[in-house]
Motif scaffolding. Structure first.
Motif, PDB file in Angstrom:
ATOM      1  N   CYS A 294     -42.239  -4.898 -31.876  1.00  0.00           N
ATOM      2  CA  CYS A 294     -42.924  -5.529 -31.999  1.00  0.00           C
ATOM      3  C   CYS A 294     -44.100  -5.353 -33.481  1.00  0.00           C
ATOM      4  CB  CYS A 294     -44.693  -4.451 -31.028  1.00  0.00           C
ATOM      5  SG  CYS A 294     -43.962  -3.901 -29.966  1.00  0.00           S
TER       6      CYS A 294
ATOM      7  N   ASP B  88     -49.266  -1.088 -25.050  1.00  0.00           N
ATOM      8  CA  ASP B  88     -48.021  -1.459 -24.775  1.00  0.00           C
ATOM      9  C   ASP B  88     -48.211  -2.954 -25.424  1.00  0.00           C
ATOM     10  OD1 ASP B  88     -46.782  -1.486 -22.716  1.00  0.00           O
ATOM     11  OD2 ASP B  88     -47.503  -2.827 -20.858  1.00  0.00           O
TER      12      ASP B  88
ATOM     13  N   ASP C 276     -46.731   2.276 -25.623  1.00  0.00           N
ATOM     14  CA  ASP C 276     -46.065   2.520 -26.217  1.00  0.00           C
ATOM     15  C   ASP C 276     -45.883   3.657 -27.091  1.00  0.00           C
ATOM     16  OD1 ASP C 276     -45.661   0.034 -26.172  1.00  0.00           O
ATOM     17  OD2 ASP C 276     -47.309   0.159 -27.694  1.00  0.00           O
TER      18      ASP C 276
ATOM     19  N   ASN D  99     -45.453  -4.923 -25.441  1.00  0.00           N
ATOM     20  CA  ASN D  99     -43.882  -5.382 -24.790  1.00  0.00           C
ATOM     21  C   ASN D  99     -44.493  -5.468 -22.873  1.00  0.00           C
ATOM     22  OD1 ASN D  99     -43.769  -2.869 -23.567  1.00  0.00           O
ATOM     23  ND2 ASN D  99     -41.223  -2.336 -24.532  1.00  0.00           N
ATOM     24  N   SER D 100     -45.929  -4.636 -23.263  1.00  0.00           N
ATOM     25  CA  SER D 100     -46.116  -5.448 -21.901  1.00  0.00           C
ATOM     26  C   SER D 100     -45.293  -5.447 -20.773  1.00  0.00           C
ATOM     27  CB  SER D 100     -46.643  -7.396 -21.393  1.00  0.00           C
ATOM     28  OG  SER D 100     -47.248  -7.730 -22.970  1.00  0.00           O
ATOM     29  N   ASN D 101     -45.306  -3.844 -20.848  1.00  0.00           N
ATOM     30  CA  ASN D 101     -44.281  -3.618 -19.516  1.00  0.00           C
ATOM     31  C   ASN D 101     -44.605  -2.502 -18.613  1.00  0.00           C
ATOM     32  OD1 ASN D 101     -44.478  -1.527 -20.942  1.00  0.00           O
ATOM     33  ND2 ASN D 101     -41.645  -1.598 -20.343  1.00  0.00           N
ATOM     34  N   GLY D 102     -46.304  -1.787 -19.408  1.00  0.00           N
ATOM     35  CA  GLY D 102     -46.555  -0.910 -18.047  1.00  0.00           C
ATOM     36  C   GLY D 102     -46.732   0.620 -18.722  1.00  0.00           C
TER      37      GLY D 102
ATOM     38  N   GLU E  37     -42.356   5.492 -24.769  1.00  0.00           N
ATOM     39  CA  GLU E  37     -41.759   4.985 -25.185  1.00  0.00           C
ATOM     40  C   GLU E  37     -40.748   5.545 -25.806  1.00  0.00           C
ATOM     41  OE1 GLU E  37     -40.799   0.655 -23.058  1.00  0.00           O
ATOM     42  OE2 GLU E  37     -43.125   0.767 -24.630  1.00  0.00           O
TER      43      GLU E  37
ATOM     44  N   THR F 205     -36.930   5.254 -25.564  1.00  0.00           N
ATOM     45  CA  THR F 205     -36.402   4.139 -25.045  1.00  0.00           C
ATOM     46  C   THR F 205     -36.674   3.125 -25.700  1.00  0.00           C
ATOM     47  OG1 THR F 205     -38.585   3.917 -23.953  1.00  0.00           O
ATOM     48  CG2 THR F 205     -36.582   4.965 -23.022  1.00  0.00           C
TER      49      THR F 205
END
Length: 162
Positions: free
Chosen positions: A81, A52, A60, A54-57, A63, A68
């Motif tokens: 990233c 993850d 990856d 981008n640390s959005n929970g 997404e 997205t």
């Protein structure tokens, strides 16, 4: 109400008339499991079985699959990233600000910086690979030896761009 469950949790939707009109409520009970492996996303991320960046929970891989976030080179890492491996410096003049500090821009300064480090035998920077043939064991893995394999590996990744 309507409830749909998976291996990790459940989605619950409910319609009611608490305020004299139609009210709709939704709640997720327990963690999400976007990749359907039976393990919650938060657990996948904390165990390192899913990344993850981008640390959005949200893992990856989920997404990327949902479209997205872009992954233009299809390597499973969101484009935002990725680190540009051949970007080595801001400027190629020793002693100047930014010398040896990557700046996110790949240009001739990076190439000449690598060439300078290679020519003085700086294995900390110039030793990049055991072999320069993709798919060969040791490709992209430093081995403590500085030779033409390292130079041609850098030339390959520099040519590929970022």
């Amino acid at each position: 109400y309507d409830m749909q469950s998976d291996l990790v949790g459940a989605n619950l939707a409910c319609a009611t008339t608490l305020n004299g009109g139609q009210d709709v409520y939704y709640i997720r009970i327990n963690d999400w499991d976007c990749n359907g492996n039976g393990v919650g996303d938060a657990t996948d991320i904390s165990l390192g079985t899913a990344q993850d960046c981008n640390s959005n929970g949200i893992p990856d891989s989920c997404e990327i699959a949902a479209g997205t976030v872009p992954d233009t080179n299809n390597n499973g890492i969101p484009d935002g990233c990725e680190v540009c491996e051949p970007d080595l410096t801001t400027g190629a003049v020793a002693g100047q600000p930014g010398y040896g500090i990557p700046n996110g821009v790949l240009n001739n300064d990076d190439f000449f910086f690598y060439l300078a480090q290679f020519s003085i035998g700086n294995t900390a920077i110039a030793d990049l690979t055991t072999g320069a043939i993709p798919g060969q064991p040791g490709y992209g893995v430093p081995n403590g030896i500085l030779n033409n394999e390292d130079f041609f590996y850098y030339l390959t990744i520099f040519s590929a761009g970022c």
